[in-house]
Design a protein around this motif. Sequence first.
Motif, short mmCIF file in Angstrom:
data_model
loop_
_atom_site.label_atom_id
_atom_site.label_comp_id
_atom_site.label_asym_id
_atom_site.label_seq_id
_atom_site.Cartn_x
_atom_site.Cartn_y
_atom_site.Cartn_z
N LEU A 54 0.82 -1.21 0.00
CA LEU A 54 0.00 0.00 0.00
C LEU A 54 0.85 1.26 0.00
O LEU A 54 0.38 2.33 -0.38
CB LEU A 54 -0.93 0.00 1.23
N TRP A 55 2.11 1.14 0.43
CA TRP A 55 2.98 2.33 0.47
C TRP A 55 3.96 2.37 -0.70
O TRP A 55 4.91 3.15 -0.71
CB TRP A 55 3.72 2.42 1.80
N GLY A 56 3.73 1.50 -1.70
CA GLY A 56 4.48 1.63 -2.94
C GLY A 56 5.72 0.77 -3.08
O GLY A 56 6.43 0.88 -4.09
N ALA A 57 5.99 -0.09 -2.11
CA ALA A 57 7.16 -0.96 -2.23
C ALA A 57 6.82 -2.20 -3.05
O ALA A 57 5.66 -2.64 -3.08
CB ALA A 57 7.65 -1.37 -0.84
N ALA A 58 7.81 -2.75 -3.73
CA ALA A 58 7.64 -3.99 -4.48
C ALA A 58 8.34 -5.11 -3.74
O ALA A 58 9.52 -4.99 -3.37
CB ALA A 58 8.22 -3.84 -5.89
N ILE A 59 7.61 -6.21 -3.49
CA ILE A 59 8.16 -7.36 -2.79
C ILE A 59 8.20 -8.54 -3.77
O ILE A 59 7.17 -8.92 -4.34
CB ILE A 59 7.31 -7.74 -1.56
N PHE A 60 9.38 -9.09 -3.95
CA PHE A 60 9.56 -10.20 -4.88
C PHE A 60 9.55 -11.53 -4.10
O PHE A 60 10.16 -11.63 -3.03
CB PHE A 60 10.89 -10.06 -5.63
N GLY A 61 8.85 -12.51 -4.64
CA GLY A 61 8.77 -13.79 -3.97
C GLY A 61 8.30 -14.89 -4.88
O GLY A 61 8.20 -14.71 -6.10
N SER A 62 7.97 -16.03 -4.29
CA SER A 62 7.52 -17.21 -5.03
C SER A 62 6.03 -17.40 -4.82
O SER A 62 5.56 -17.43 -3.69
CB SER A 62 8.27 -18.46 -4.56
N GLY A 63 5.30 -17.51 -5.91
CA GLY A 63 3.86 -17.71 -5.81
C GLY A 63 3.17 -17.20 -7.05
O GLY A 63 3.30 -16.02 -7.38
N GLU A 64 2.44 -18.06 -7.73
CA GLU A 64 1.75 -17.68 -8.96
C GLU A 64 0.32 -17.27 -8.64
O GLU A 64 -0.58 -18.10 -8.59
CB GLU A 64 1.78 -18.84 -9.96
N LEU A 65 0.11 -15.99 -8.40
CA LEU A 65 -1.22 -15.46 -8.11
C LEU A 65 -1.61 -14.48 -9.21
O LEU A 65 -0.76 -13.79 -9.77
CB LEU A 65 -1.24 -14.77 -6.75
N PRO A 66 -2.90 -14.36 -9.51
CA PRO A 66 -3.31 -13.47 -10.60
C PRO A 66 -3.09 -11.99 -10.25
O PRO A 66 -3.28 -11.58 -9.10
CB PRO A 66 -4.81 -13.77 -10.75
N PRO A 67 -2.67 -11.19 -11.22
CA PRO A 67 -2.49 -9.74 -11.00
C PRO A 67 -3.78 -9.11 -10.50
O PRO A 67 -4.88 -9.47 -10.92
CB PRO A 67 -2.12 -9.22 -12.40
N GLY A 68 -3.63 -8.18 -9.55
CA GLY A 68 -4.77 -7.49 -8.98
C GLY A 68 -5.38 -8.17 -7.78
O GLY A 68 -6.25 -7.59 -7.11
N SER A 69 -4.95 -9.39 -7.45
CA SER A 69 -5.54 -10.10 -6.32
C SER A 69 -4.85 -9.71 -5.01
O SER A 69 -3.64 -9.49 -4.98
CB SER A 69 -5.42 -11.61 -6.53
N PRO A 70 -5.61 -9.57 -3.91
CA PRO A 70 -5.01 -9.30 -2.60
C PRO A 70 -4.10 -10.45 -2.20
O PRO A 70 -4.44 -11.62 -2.41
CB PRO A 70 -6.20 -9.20 -1.65
N ALA A 71 -2.94 -10.14 -1.64
CA ALA A 71 -1.98 -11.19 -1.30
C ALA A 71 -1.15 -10.76 -0.10
O ALA A 71 -1.16 -9.59 0.31
CB ALA A 71 -1.06 -11.47 -2.49
N VAL A 72 -0.44 -11.73 0.47
CA VAL A 72 0.49 -11.46 1.57
C VAL A 72 1.82 -12.11 1.24
O VAL A 72 1.87 -13.17 0.61
CB VAL A 72 -0.03 -11.97 2.92
N ALA A 73 2.89 -11.46 1.67
CA ALA A 73 4.24 -12.00 1.55
C ALA A 73 4.66 -12.50 2.92
O ALA A 73 4.54 -11.77 3.92
CB ALA A 73 5.21 -10.94 1.04
N LEU A 74 5.15 -13.73 3.00
CA LEU A 74 5.57 -14.34 4.26
C LEU A 74 7.04 -14.73 4.19
O LEU A 74 7.49 -15.29 3.19
CB LEU A 74 4.75 -15.58 4.56
#
Length: 359
Positions: free
Chosen positions: A253-273
């Motif tokens: 929400l504050w504009g940072a990009a987090i790179f990780g593993s997980g194939e989720l559709p663009p625009g979907s709410p997600a969490v990085a763990l």
Amino acid sequence: MSALRLNARLAQRDADFDVTLDDGEVLAVLGPNGAGKSTLLALIAGLLRPDEGTVAIGDTVVTDTRSGIFVPPHARGVAMLAQQALLFPHMTVSRNVAYAPRSKGQGRSRAAAAAQRWLRAVDAEHLADRRPSQLSGGQAQRVAVARALAAEPRILLLDEPMSALDVTAAPSLRRLLREVLRDDRRTAVMVTHDLLDALAIATKVIVVENGRVVEAGPVRDVLTSPRSAFAARLAGVNLISGTMAEPGVLHTLWGAAIFGSGELPPGSPAVALFTPGAVSVHLDRPHASPRNVLEVTIAEMDVHGNTVRIRGADQPDGAPGLSADVTAAAVADLDLVPGLTVYFAVKAHEVGLHPSPAG
């Protein structure tokens, strides 16, 4: 059958619950203070009447606002075990446990036999002739378990039953509850703040925040791959919320990009763990690998075994601050202290991207 189906809304407490529990399941209800956990128990027990909705225990509808059904608490087949044992002080242990069978119309000898059977089941038969004032906290809770089960409830509700016990009595009661609930396939709903309670006793977990169920599933799934801030904090992992920008990239929400593993559709709410152990701490921003670098102001530092856990201030969206586990030598070499601004770095392959509860 003792399955539970609850779909109920209570406007005064801003609560809107949808909970399903199969016959013989033990549900652990987790969440921060004021989240609505006790409200959920009260709706099941009939201590609160919802503005709209239904509650069914097995095949019996005990609450239905549309048809006007509202079965009173004493007729629901529900027993409650609270933080305090709440035994009748003027009765012996045996008479306390026999109280429920007697209230259902059983004769003295039959009720006494039931009390003896349940006291034996909780390893408290030798306490039968004592008064509650002669019991330790752990003994009193064992007797309270026996009294609750002597009522032969269809559903047992437990409101933090271990919270008032000392560290020596709690493990014993935890083992007891596992035996009488899971091994005997008794349906139960347990509110707790203790991760050990959920791991040892429950078969299913829900996380409640702001009067809503934000996460649900088997105990192992929820506590190894949490999707809510509270569950992540309880499980000891870092969680960052956002929206998928593209495969493998989450935008916060504050504009940072987090790179990780997980194939989720663009625009979907997600969490990085990611775990605190996957984080390295730097005084200056690193420019090589790893790809995820987050600026953090140290809020506090705690010793965890052979490591020091560095906790950052809350994230810009108000979520709990991120944590890193480092050695004591690293703390000394970097001269880390609360208030210092540092950089947390974590490699992309250490970050899992998962669907958010909001989705």
